[in-house]
Design an enzyme around this catalytic site. Structure first.
Site, PDB file in Angstrom:
ATOM      1  N   TYR A 128     -21.070 -31.962  -2.477  1.00  0.00           N
ATOM      2  CA  TYR A 128     -21.314 -32.694  -1.229  1.00  0.00           C
ATOM      3  C   TYR A 128     -20.335 -33.855  -1.048  1.00  0.00           C
ATOM      4  O   TYR A 128     -20.229 -34.416   0.033  1.00  0.00           O
ATOM      5  CB  TYR A 128     -22.758 -33.220  -1.172  1.00  0.00           C
ATOM      6  CG  TYR A 128     -23.801 -32.130  -1.068  1.00  0.00           C
ATOM      7  CD1 TYR A 128     -23.451 -30.814  -0.797  1.00  0.00           C
ATOM      8  CD2 TYR A 128     -25.144 -32.414  -1.237  1.00  0.00           C
ATOM      9  CE1 TYR A 128     -24.398 -29.816  -0.717  1.00  0.00           C
ATOM     10  CE2 TYR A 128     -26.107 -31.420  -1.154  1.00  0.00           C
ATOM     11  CZ  TYR A 128     -25.730 -30.119  -0.896  1.00  0.00           C
ATOM     12  OH  TYR A 128     -26.678 -29.135  -0.813  1.00  0.00           O
ATOM     13  N   LYS A 161     -24.320 -22.981 -13.597  1.00  0.00           N
ATOM     14  CA  LYS A 161     -23.791 -21.634 -13.377  1.00  0.00           C
ATOM     15  C   LYS A 161     -22.572 -21.499 -14.289  1.00  0.00           C
ATOM     16  O   LYS A 161     -21.454 -21.207 -13.842  1.00  0.00           O
ATOM     17  CB  LYS A 161     -23.447 -21.479 -11.879  1.00  0.00           C
ATOM     18  CG  LYS A 161     -23.131 -20.087 -11.436  1.00  0.00           C
ATOM     19  CD  LYS A 161     -24.338 -19.155 -11.411  1.00  0.00           C
ATOM     20  CE  LYS A 161     -23.898 -17.748 -11.013  1.00  0.00           C
ATOM     21  NZ  LYS A 161     -24.929 -16.728 -11.240  1.00  0.00           N
ATOM     22  N   ASP A 176     -29.440 -19.020 -10.714  1.00  0.00           N
ATOM     23  CA  ASP A 176     -30.092 -17.886 -10.045  1.00  0.00           C
ATOM     24  C   ASP A 176     -31.378 -17.506 -10.780  1.00  0.00           C
ATOM     25  O   ASP A 176     -32.423 -17.261 -10.165  1.00  0.00           O
ATOM     26  CB  ASP A 176     -29.139 -16.685  -9.913  1.00  0.00           C
ATOM     27  CG  ASP A 176     -28.296 -16.446 -11.158  1.00  0.00           C
ATOM     28  OD1 ASP A 176     -28.272 -17.315 -12.048  1.00  0.00           O
ATOM     29  OD2 ASP A 176     -27.658 -15.378 -11.249  1.00  0.00           O
ATOM     30  N   ASP A 205     -30.666 -29.605  -4.749  1.00  0.00           N
ATOM     31  CA  ASP A 205     -31.127 -29.612  -3.360  1.00  0.00           C
ATOM     32  C   ASP A 205     -31.994 -28.380  -3.107  1.00  0.00           C
ATOM     33  O   ASP A 205     -33.108 -28.453  -2.573  1.00  0.00           O
ATOM     34  CB  ASP A 205     -29.876 -29.596  -2.456  1.00  0.00           C
ATOM     35  CG  ASP A 205     -30.185 -29.917  -1.012  1.00  0.00           C
ATOM     36  OD1 ASP A 205     -31.367 -30.144  -0.693  1.00  0.00           O
ATOM     37  OD2 ASP A 205     -29.249 -29.928  -0.199  1.00  0.00           O
ATOM     38  N   ASP A 224     -36.479 -28.000  -3.221  1.00  0.00           N
ATOM     39  CA  ASP A 224     -37.252 -27.518  -2.068  1.00  0.00           C
ATOM     40  C   ASP A 224     -38.114 -26.311  -2.441  1.00  0.00           C
ATOM     41  O   ASP A 224     -39.237 -26.172  -1.956  1.00  0.00           O
ATOM     42  CB  ASP A 224     -36.324 -27.156  -0.905  1.00  0.00           C
ATOM     43  CG  ASP A 224     -36.081 -28.351   0.009  1.00  0.00           C
ATOM     44  OD1 ASP A 224     -36.313 -29.498  -0.449  1.00  0.00           O
ATOM     45  OD2 ASP A 224     -35.674 -28.165   1.171  1.00  0.00           O
TER      46      ASP A 224
END
Ligand code: NAD
Length: 358
Positions: A141, A192, A224, A248, A252
């Site tokens: 970001y 990852k 994942d 992020d 959620d």
């Protein structure tokens, strides 16, 4: 030592939920030897209306001076057409970056009394208690270069950069290990590393930091798989630590496991442990001013403030137990309602928590 708490109610339901959280702090001051002073300032749309700036200099100065900030919520249709830098949400983003709040703590906690609110089976989620520690000021970001451009062949392309330094990884890892140590002593780092260099560095640095925490059981998981495991068997996790983008998304998913946005608190901490504490939900303009908003996410944010900035884990537990008792009594705002329970307003719920604390 007296600690300073700055209250920034903001917009929509912000003032209503902060009012109840302040009652809780005042009750703790009065009855449980907490020693905080409270001050208040404007932020978001309320500050745009008052002085034309979503984060006025005076508010920022008070925020810098405070030990902890209790934040309601900002935003609303009235301000949506303003240029981005004048929008209420920009006030919150600037506050986070001005104060260097790099560690975002999002617990996903499901009181057994509310297990029906989840879309997952009760036995999968009842009693869920996970803490997600997300790096908030680095990663893709913020990484440079970032651009949308046209290449020599006239094709449009866009680029973002996922970049972490070892220092950034180390400081978030230390926050996460410290938190895992205060909880059940298990930390899962999510990355990852099978594909991304930045994730391999993440894993290496987390392992290095882990040597200083032999009492914390460290594991690693690819993002994942972590997304899948969060939905399949979320109670296997205690504390999770991950970068900005993965955090992020995973936070959620974890929030939705609980099904009740009105119950979820959060914290954003700087290197010294100063924090901004706020509910996960927004300003809920559709129900503002009606006295029906659930104040418990904000009350639970006060519990996080007590634990992570004010060093009063004992009082944090009292607040969390008080919330549990209010639910046991069958009091519910509409967002967490089921058939036989009693609908209560915002002030009634806040009052019931305060009664329990007394
Ligand atoms: P929201 O979280 O405000 O509301 C989503 C839905 O959940 C609404 O129906 C609302 O009534 C309900 N809800 C939320 N919190 C509740 C509570 N405590 N009790 C009962 N019901 C609750 O999200 P939104 O509608 O997408 O956004 C509204 C405004 O809030 C927008 O301007 C948005 O930009 C802003 N926002 C601010 C923050 C923040 O200040 N940190 C976060 C998210 C959204």
């Amino acid at each position: 030592m007296t600690a300073k708490v700055l209250v920034l109610p903001g917009d929509g339901v912000g003032p209503e939920i902060c009012r109840e959280a302040v009652r809780v702090l005042e009750a703790l001051n009065h009855d449980h030897d907490l020693d905080v002073t409270l001050d208040e300032a404007v932020v978001g749309g309320a500050a745009v209306d008052a002085v034309g700036d979503p984060l006025p200099a005076d508010t920022l100065a008070k925020a810098r001076e405070a030990d902890a900030i209790l934040f309601g919520a900002v935003g609303g249709a009235k301000w949506d057409k303003l240029p981005r830098e004048q929008r209420p949400e920009s006030g919150l983003l600037s506050l986070r970056s001005e104060l260097g709040l790099f560690a975002n703590l999002r617990p996903a906690m499901l009181y057994p009394q509310l297990a029906h609110a989840s879309t997952l089976r009760e036995d999968v989620v009842s009693g869920l208690d996970i803490m997600i520690v997300r790096e908030l000021t680095g990663g893709i970001y913020f990484g440079q270069p970032r651009a949308t451009r046209t290449d020599v062949g006239g094709r449009r392309q866009a680029v973002n950069t996922m970049l972490y330094t070892d220092e950034e990884i180390e400081r978030i890892a230390r926050v996460a290990f410290d938190i895992a140590r205060q909880r059940n002593g298990r930390l899962c780092s999510v990355d990852k590393a099978n594909v991304l260099e930045v994730s391999q560095l993440w894993r290496d640095v987390v392992n290095e930091v882990g040597k200083d925490y032999p009492d914390v059981e460290l594991s690693h998981m690819y993002v994942d798989n972590a997304a899948m495991q969060l939905v399949r068997a979320p109670k296997q996790f205690d504390t999770l630590v991950t970068g900005n983008l993965f955090g992020d998304i995973l936070s959620d998913i974890a929030a939705m496991l609980t099904g009740s946005i009105g119950m979820l608190p959060s914290a954003s901490l700087d290197e010294a442990g100063k924090g901004l504490y706020e509910p996960v939900h927004g300003s809920a303009p559709d129900i503002a001013g009606q006295g029906i908003v659930n104040p418990l996410a904000t009350v639970l944010s006060v519990a996080m403030m007590l634990r992570y900035t004010l060093g009063r884990g004992d009082l944090a537990e009292k607040v969390e137990h008080a919330v549990g008792h209010v639910l046991d009594r069958g009091l519910r705002t509409r967002d967490i309602m089921d058939d036989e329970k009693q609908v209560a307003g915002t002030g009634e719920i806040g009052g019931a928590v305060v009664d329990m604390l007394q």
